[in-house]
Design a protein around this motif. Structure first.
Motif, short mmCIF file in Angstrom:
data_model
loop_
_atom_site.label_atom_id
_atom_site.label_comp_id
_atom_site.label_asym_id
_atom_site.label_seq_id
_atom_site.Cartn_x
_atom_site.Cartn_y
_atom_site.Cartn_z
N MET A 83 0.92 -1.19 0.12
CA MET A 83 0.12 0.08 -0.09
C MET A 83 0.88 1.33 0.14
N SER A 84 2.24 0.99 0.46
CA SER A 84 2.82 2.51 0.86
C SER A 84 3.45 2.67 -0.54
N GLU A 85 3.84 4.12 -0.66
CA GLU A 85 4.12 4.83 -2.06
C GLU A 85 5.53 5.00 -2.20
N PRO A 86 6.29 4.37 -3.13
CA PRO A 86 7.55 4.49 -3.55
C PRO A 86 7.53 5.90 -4.16
N ALA A 87 8.97 6.47 -4.13
CA ALA A 87 8.96 8.02 -4.68
C ALA A 87 9.03 7.70 -6.22
N GLY A 88 7.87 8.23 -6.53
CA GLY A 88 7.47 7.98 -8.14
C GLY A 88 8.19 9.02 -9.00
N PRO A 89 7.90 8.92 -10.34
CA PRO A 89 8.39 9.79 -11.49
C PRO A 89 7.85 11.19 -11.28
N GLY A 90 8.52 12.10 -10.59
CA GLY A 90 7.78 13.38 -10.70
C GLY A 90 6.85 13.58 -9.25
N PRO A 91 6.39 14.91 -9.08
CA PRO A 91 5.65 15.15 -7.96
C PRO A 91 4.26 14.54 -8.23
N LEU A 92 3.31 14.23 -7.05
CA LEU A 92 2.17 14.03 -7.11
C LEU A 92 1.32 15.25 -7.09
N GLY A 93 0.27 15.17 -8.10
CA GLY A 93 -0.50 16.18 -7.97
C GLY A 93 -2.01 15.99 -7.31
N ILE A 94 -2.20 16.88 -6.55
CA ILE A 94 -3.36 16.82 -5.54
C ILE A 94 -4.56 17.97 -5.89
N ILE A 95 -5.50 17.28 -6.46
CA ILE A 95 -6.54 18.28 -6.87
C ILE A 95 -7.49 18.36 -5.72
N CYS A 96 -7.39 19.51 -4.91
CA CYS A 96 -8.02 19.92 -3.81
C CYS A 96 -9.39 20.46 -3.70
N GLY A 97 -10.34 19.60 -3.04
CA GLY A 97 -11.58 20.37 -2.81
C GLY A 97 -11.65 20.85 -1.52
N GLY A 98 -12.74 20.87 -0.65
CA GLY A 98 -12.91 21.57 0.47
C GLY A 98 -12.47 20.41 1.88
N GLY A 99 -12.21 21.20 2.89
CA GLY A 99 -11.77 20.48 4.13
C GLY A 99 -10.60 20.37 4.30
N ASN A 100 -10.00 19.39 5.14
CA ASN A 100 -8.63 19.17 5.69
C ASN A 100 -7.83 17.97 4.95
N PHE A 101 -8.82 17.24 4.40
CA PHE A 101 -8.19 15.89 3.72
C PHE A 101 -7.24 16.15 2.80
N PRO A 102 -7.18 17.42 1.99
CA PRO A 102 -6.36 17.46 0.88
C PRO A 102 -4.64 17.82 1.58
N PHE A 103 -4.70 18.55 2.49
CA PHE A 103 -3.46 18.96 3.37
C PHE A 103 -3.01 17.80 4.29
N VAL A 104 -3.91 16.82 4.65
CA VAL A 104 -3.44 15.75 5.49
C VAL A 104 -2.73 14.75 4.50
N VAL A 105 -3.37 14.53 3.37
CA VAL A 105 -2.66 13.67 2.15
C VAL A 105 -1.42 14.17 1.76
N ALA A 106 -1.36 15.85 1.29
CA ALA A 106 -0.01 16.24 1.16
C ALA A 106 0.89 16.01 2.23
N ASP A 107 0.84 16.07 3.41
CA ASP A 107 1.70 16.34 4.32
C ASP A 107 2.24 14.53 4.25
N ALA A 108 1.23 13.60 4.45
CA ALA A 108 1.71 12.44 4.35
C ALA A 108 2.54 12.05 3.26
N VAL A 109 2.06 12.44 1.84
CA VAL A 109 2.94 11.91 0.85
C VAL A 109 4.56 12.82 1.06
N MET A 110 4.50 13.90 1.63
CA MET A 110 5.95 14.64 1.79
C MET A 110 6.57 14.03 2.69
N ARG A 111 6.19 13.54 3.66
CA ARG A 111 6.82 12.66 4.73
C ARG A 111 7.34 11.55 4.43
N ARG A 112 6.80 10.98 3.14
CA ARG A 112 7.42 9.93 2.50
C ARG A 112 8.53 10.28 1.35
#
Lengths: 290, 290
Positions: free
Chosen positions: B1-30
């Protein structure tokens, strides 16, 4: 479907609303006497007073049984609005007390579960439970387009989807009504009732939470596939028309002969004036979801 | 399930709420870079400003495609709250215009129908759509009893019934959440969302329309059986706990690994304090309706 003058008067256990008296009048027009058993807290007192009647609490099965036997009512109809009581509100008399363990189990589940269990208790005591639509078939909504407005092809597809959804939910003893607009399920009815569900759709559209433009969508009502049709057939009336219009819907669809209305002519007149179609769709119509 | 550093940055299309930033932080931590594509009118501007980002309207697929290619984002996640737009609100740019006939068809149906169609458009343009839970598995709700309160046998039966109902409604592309209390289905979610559904249960109980005493009932959330799990997994959080408590429910059940939460520790802390259980039930648990 019509009712020959049976042995003894018809007992009508009356909840709230107009239906008990519509049924009483229809039965009397056919020459059969009625005795109303008006449920305290639910039945309309003024209307009840116009008929031979007794009052009883929801937990007074013993009182009902005694009075019904004296009146020689063997056939009984249960009709009108009633909310399921909590056990604490039941105030059981001695006869009801005997059934309390069963009633506790019946309260654990959906409305059909409760009502068909109550029906069995009546029948074990020698009463024959009849459907209101059996003794007063004029309350059934007939098949076809009932007013001057017609459903579009899109509306017909929405109806078929709604009917199929109600069918799929059948085993869960919930949901006699749904709202479908352009193939999108906007609302599903559970404990809130049809008017509550339609008020929700109106509020969501008003707040911009549902972004549909113009008159669109259908409220669909049909009995659950396996429900006992002697009890709790879905109903529509002028109030349904007003709520559907406020929700911005295009019309109302019910399963023909599977829903009841207290006054078909008034239903049609109100829908015509509000610009809504009313359709009785033949039982068995359903589109598989695509 | 975990994400290897892929080719290029991950694009995150962000709607409302806190989830987009939680996901961004988790990806950056990796160790992977992110570029946020914040949807105008939905994404939180203050939080967005903390990350590499671009703003775009919901109808600006051409703008997104150009900027994402420049940023070398091939993998894309869509996450956060968004209401389905009406066509009139879409303000399509030239690239989006080309897809308008398809979008019109996609808007005619449920949310999965819409989202999976949008996903196909992204993929036809060379983007790989990833689930937020694939790149940030820590947002998935795990299996088991998650706080200090436990579900009773009755609660477990209610959960199983809720899961089975959500499954039965699956083909109709509606309903990721239901409320079941003592085997009785109180509410089914459609366009109103989970908080709207729970507010309704609270109001019905408050008004005496639902006559249940004490803390009883479970809100059950699970993905539809056939939905694309990369999109729109059901979510729970502290707000769900507050709404469930106000509705007098005993707890919250979600399909384990089939629902997301922005902050599991806060969810548990809030539920513990409110006296509610939170359970992640294994996928595949379902009781046939009796």
């Amino acid at each position: 479907m019509s009712e020959p003058a049976g042995p003894g008067p018809l007992g009508i256990i009356c909840g709230g609303g107009n239906f008990p008296f519509v049924v009483a009048d229809a039965v009397m027009r056919r020459g059969r006497d009625v005795v109303l058993f008006a449920i305290r807290g639910w039945a309309d007192a003024t209307a009840t007073a116009r008929y031979p009647h007794h009052w009883a609490g929801l937990g007074q099965f013993g009182r009902f049984r005694r009075l019904a036997r004296v009146a020689q009512c063997r056939d009984v109809v249960i009709i009108g609005t009633m909310l399921r009581p909590s056990l604490a509100q039941l105030n059981p008399d001695l006869a009801t007390l005997r059934y309390l363990p069963r009633i506790v189990r019946l309260l654990r589940g959906g409305d059909d579960h409760l009502l068909s269990g109550v029906a069995r208790i009546f029948e074990e005591n020698g009463f024959k439970l009849r459907g209101a639509h059996e003794v007063a078939p004029e309350i059934l909504v007939p098949e076809g387009t009932l007013g001057c407005h017609r459903a579009s092809a899109r509306d017909l597809a929405d109806m078929a989807r709604g009917i199929a959804l109600i069918r799929a939910m059948g085993p869960f003893d919930v949901g006699q009504a749904v709202v479908v607009a352009d193939n999108y399920v906007l609302a599903i009815e559970a404990a809130e009732g049809t008017d509550g569900m339609l008020a929700r759709v109106a509020a969501l559209r008003h707040a911009g939470r549902i972004r549909l433009r113009g008159r669109i969508g259908v409220v669909v009502k049909a009995p659950k596939p396996k429900q006992d049709r002697r009890l709790d057939l879905p109903s529509v009336g002028a109030g349904t028309v007003a709520a559907a219009a406020a929700a911005g819907l295009a019309g109302i669809a019910v399963e023909a002969e599977g829903a009841i209305t207290a006054d078909l002519q008034e239903l049609i007149k109100t829908a015509d004036a509000a610009g809504l179609f009313v359709v009785g769709i033949p039982a068995g119509t359903a589109r598989e979801p695509s």
